[in-house]
Design a protein around this motif. Structure first.
Motif, PDB file in Angstrom:
ATOM      1  N   PRO A 137     -54.663  61.852 -29.580  1.00 12.98           N
ATOM      2  CA  PRO A 137     -54.553  63.174 -28.954  1.00 12.98           C
ATOM      3  C   PRO A 137     -54.909  63.251 -27.466  1.00 12.98           C
ATOM      4  CG  PRO A 137     -56.587  63.033 -30.182  1.00 12.98           C
ATOM      5  CD  PRO A 137     -55.868  61.729 -30.397  1.00 12.98           C
ATOM      6  N   ALA A 138     -55.208  62.128 -26.826  1.00  8.96           N
ATOM      7  CA  ALA A 138     -55.646  62.167 -25.427  1.00  8.96           C
ATOM      8  C   ALA A 138     -54.776  61.241 -24.577  1.00  8.96           C
ATOM      9  CB  ALA A 138     -57.111  61.765 -25.335  1.00  8.96           C
ATOM     10  N   HIS A 139     -55.022  61.284 -23.271  1.00 11.88           N
ATOM     11  CA  HIS A 139     -54.257  60.475 -22.315  1.00 11.88           C
ATOM     12  C   HIS A 139     -55.258  59.697 -21.452  1.00 11.88           C
ATOM     13  CE1 HIS A 139     -50.703  62.581 -23.607  1.00 11.88           C
ATOM     14  NE2 HIS A 139     -51.432  63.682 -23.567  1.00 11.88           N
ATOM     15  N   PRO A 140     -55.386  58.380 -21.678  1.00 13.50           N
ATOM     16  CA  PRO A 140     -56.477  57.576 -21.125  1.00 13.50           C
ATOM     17  C   PRO A 140     -56.599  57.480 -19.602  1.00 13.50           C
ATOM     18  CG  PRO A 140     -55.316  56.381 -22.830  1.00 13.50           C
ATOM     19  CD  PRO A 140     -54.567  57.629 -22.593  1.00 13.50           C
ATOM     20  N   LEU A 141     -55.557  57.758 -18.838  1.00 18.02           N
ATOM     21  CA  LEU A 141     -55.691  57.650 -17.383  1.00 18.02           C
ATOM     22  C   LEU A 141     -55.985  58.986 -16.704  1.00 18.02           C
ATOM     23  CD1 LEU A 141     -53.001  54.982 -16.429  1.00 18.02           C
ATOM     24  CD2 LEU A 141     -55.438  54.685 -16.876  1.00 18.02           C
ATOM     25  N   ARG A 142     -56.159  60.042 -17.485  1.00 14.20           N
ATOM     26  CA  ARG A 142     -56.534  61.343 -16.918  1.00 14.20           C
ATOM     27  C   ARG A 142     -58.014  61.332 -16.564  1.00 14.20           C
ATOM     28  NH1 ARG A 142     -52.571  65.496 -18.508  1.00 14.20           N
ATOM     29  NH2 ARG A 142     -54.008  67.028 -17.691  1.00 14.20           N
ATOM     30  N   LYS A 143     -58.354  62.052 -15.527  1.00 15.09           N
ATOM     31  CA  LYS A 143     -59.759  62.082 -15.096  1.00 15.09           C
ATOM     32  C   LYS A 143     -60.672  62.749 -16.118  1.00 15.09           C
ATOM     33  CE  LYS A 143     -59.127  61.266 -10.353  1.00 15.09           C
ATOM     34  NZ  LYS A 143     -59.491  61.443  -9.014  1.00 15.09           N
ATOM     35  N   ASP A 144     -60.124  63.646 -16.940  1.00 14.45           N
ATOM     36  CA  ASP A 144     -60.944  64.328 -17.954  1.00 14.45           C
ATOM     37  C   ASP A 144     -60.975  63.570 -19.286  1.00 14.45           C
ATOM     38  OD1 ASP A 144     -58.348  64.775 -18.778  1.00 14.45           O
ATOM     39  OD2 ASP A 144     -58.536  66.952 -18.885  1.00 14.45           O
ATOM     40  N   PRO A 150     -61.906  55.771 -33.447  1.00 18.17           N
ATOM     41  CA  PRO A 150     -61.079  55.836 -34.657  1.00 18.17           C
ATOM     42  C   PRO A 150     -61.955  55.841 -35.911  1.00 18.17           C
ATOM     43  CG  PRO A 150     -61.023  53.623 -33.743  1.00 18.17           C
ATOM     44  CD  PRO A 150     -61.841  54.471 -32.805  1.00 18.17           C
ATOM     45  N   LYS A 151     -61.534  56.569 -36.926  1.00 17.23           N
ATOM     46  CA  LYS A 151     -62.280  56.634 -38.181  1.00 17.23           C
ATOM     47  C   LYS A 151     -61.269  56.821 -39.306  1.00 17.23           C
ATOM     48  CE  LYS A 151     -66.185  58.979 -40.272  1.00 17.23           C
ATOM     49  NZ  LYS A 151     -67.144  60.069 -40.155  1.00 17.23           N
ATOM     50  N   ILE A 152     -61.474  56.103 -40.387  1.00 18.05           N
ATOM     51  CA  ILE A 152     -60.581  56.252 -41.540  1.00 18.05           C
ATOM     52  C   ILE A 152     -61.261  57.168 -42.548  1.00 18.05           C
ATOM     53  CG2 ILE A 152     -59.444  55.075 -43.451  1.00 18.05           C
ATOM     54  CD1 ILE A 152     -59.089  52.679 -41.613  1.00 18.05           C
ATOM     55  N   GLN A 153     -60.586  58.275 -42.856  1.00 12.09           N
ATOM     56  CA  GLN A 153     -61.100  59.245 -43.824  1.00 12.09           C
ATOM     57  C   GLN A 153     -60.031  59.448 -44.894  1.00 12.09           C
ATOM     58  OE1 GLN A 153     -61.854  62.598 -41.182  1.00 12.09           O
ATOM     59  NE2 GLN A 153     -64.044  62.172 -41.241  1.00 12.09           N
ATOM     60  N   GLY A 154     -60.376  59.090 -46.114  1.00  6.95           N
ATOM     61  CA  GLY A 154     -59.428  59.240 -47.216  1.00  6.95           C
ATOM     62  C   GLY A 154     -58.154  58.437 -47.014  1.00  6.95           C
ATOM     63  N   GLY A 155     -58.273  57.266 -46.394  1.00  9.17           N
ATOM     64  CA  GLY A 155     -57.121  56.406 -46.155  1.00  9.17           C
ATOM     65  C   GLY A 155     -56.267  56.818 -44.963  1.00  9.17           C
ATOM     66  N   VAL A 156     -56.733  57.816 -44.201  1.00  3.82           N
ATOM     67  CA  VAL A 156     -55.976  58.294 -43.043  1.00  3.82           C
ATOM     68  C   VAL A 156     -56.784  58.047 -41.770  1.00  3.82           C
ATOM     69  CG1 VAL A 156     -54.949  60.322 -41.957  1.00  3.82           C
ATOM     70  CG2 VAL A 156     -54.844  60.064 -44.444  1.00  3.82           C
ATOM     71  N   LEU A 157     -56.123  57.471 -40.776  1.00  4.19           N
ATOM     72  CA  LEU A 157     -56.770  57.231 -39.501  1.00  4.19           C
ATOM     73  C   LEU A 157     -56.871  58.544 -38.731  1.00  4.19           C
ATOM     74  CD1 LEU A 157     -57.822  55.181 -37.335  1.00  4.19           C
ATOM     75  CD2 LEU A 157     -55.460  55.088 -36.505  1.00  4.19           C
ATOM     76  N   THR A 158     -58.103  58.870 -38.296  1.00  4.63           N
ATOM     77  CA  THR A 158     -58.322  60.067 -37.483  1.00  4.63           C
ATOM     78  C   THR A 158     -59.099  59.667 -36.229  1.00  4.63           C
ATOM     79  OG1 THR A 158     -60.346  60.598 -38.707  1.00  4.63           O
ATOM     80  CG2 THR A 158     -58.309  61.635 -39.474  1.00  4.63           C
ATOM     81  N   TRP A 159     -59.112  60.554 -35.249  1.00  7.22           N
ATOM     82  CA  TRP A 159     -59.780  60.286 -33.976  1.00  7.22           C
ATOM     83  C   TRP A 159     -60.884  61.305 -33.758  1.00  7.22           C
ATOM     84  CZ3 TRP A 159     -58.363  55.822 -31.861  1.00  7.22           C
ATOM     85  CH2 TRP A 159     -57.132  55.291 -32.229  1.00  7.22           C
ATOM     86  N   HIS A 160     -62.064  60.825 -33.331  1.00  4.83           N
ATOM     87  CA  HIS A 160     -63.216  61.695 -33.132  1.00  4.83           C
ATOM     88  C   HIS A 160     -63.915  61.351 -31.822  1.00  4.83           C
ATOM     89  CE1 HIS A 160     -62.936  63.001 -37.320  1.00  4.83           C
ATOM     90  NE2 HIS A 160     -62.645  61.741 -37.598  1.00  4.83           N
ATOM     91  N   LYS A 161     -64.564  62.347 -31.233  1.00  6.81           N
ATOM     92  CA  LYS A 161     -65.357  62.079 -30.031  1.00  6.81           C
ATOM     93  C   LYS A 161     -66.504  61.161 -30.398  1.00  6.81           C
ATOM     94  CE  LYS A 161     -64.252  66.173 -27.442  1.00  6.81           C
ATOM     95  NZ  LYS A 161     -64.713  67.371 -26.786  1.00  6.81           N
ATOM     96  N   GLN A 162     -66.834  60.262 -29.480  1.00  8.24           N
ATOM     97  CA  GLN A 162     -67.928  59.339 -29.731  1.00  8.24           C
ATOM     98  C   GLN A 162     -69.244  60.095 -29.686  1.00  8.24           C
ATOM     99  OE1 GLN A 162     -67.671  56.151 -26.909  1.00  8.24           O
ATOM    100  NE2 GLN A 162     -65.820  55.332 -27.817  1.00  8.24           N
TER     101      GLN A 162
END
Length: 166
Positions: A137-144, A150-162
């Motif tokens: 859901p993000a764009h790595p070269l943006r300043k913000d 990454p985290k697997i929940q119920g067999g699905v890869l999801t993304w969370h803030k560290q």
């Protein structure tokens, strides 16, 4: 090395494209244009026999926090002439016409800019992520940018803030 676009050409363009600005004081002058006039301007720069900018040498984007600046570097092989065209896109509306309509070879570079900077290219033939996962859901070269874990929940890869280590 070639020459750079000259002020006399700019004056010809300005009658047709009122939003165009030119920094003639620079050693390597640049054209600044609105996003609305970008595509017709690029068509004109390529198709007009006075300039014949037949090659899009490079496309990139720069994040200035308040806006994203698209940078297009054009080259005319016939006249050994260079031109840089810039467009400012507001941070809340980073959409611009795809240059694949003028130079089909720009498809990959636009995809890379979309993926890493979040610029959406209107009428791009295959707008999708090419380096990051499709669901990222993000764009790595943006300043913000804040890296996501990454985290697997119920067999699905999801993304969370560290989680902060403080």
């Amino acid at each position: 090395m070639g020459i750079y676009f000259d002020l006399k050409y700019f004056q010809q363009l300005q009658t047709e494209f009122p939003s165009v600005e030119f920094d003639a004081e620079e050693k390597e002058p640049k054209l600044y244009v609105s996003a609305d006039e970008l595509l017709p301007l690029m068509h004109r720069l390529k198709e007009n026999s006075i300039w014949a900018f037949d090659r899009m040498a490079n496309i990139t984007a720069v994040d200035y926090k308040e806006y994203i600046e698209m940078v297009y570097i054009l080259y005319s092989r016939r006249f050994d002439m260079w031109l840089t065209v810039k467009v400012k896109l507001p941070e809340e509306d980073t959409k611009v016409q795809s240059m694949t309509q003028v130079w089909p070879g720009t498809e990959f570079e636009e995809g890379e800019i979309y993926d890493l900077m979040g610029v959406d290219f209107i009428n791009h033939p295959d707008m999708r992520r090419i380096l990051m996962p499709d669901d990222y859901p993000a764009h790595p070269l943006r300043k913000d940018f804040v890296p996501l874990q990454p985290k697997i929940q119920g067999g699905v890869l999801t993304w969370h803030k560290q989680k902060s280590s403080s």
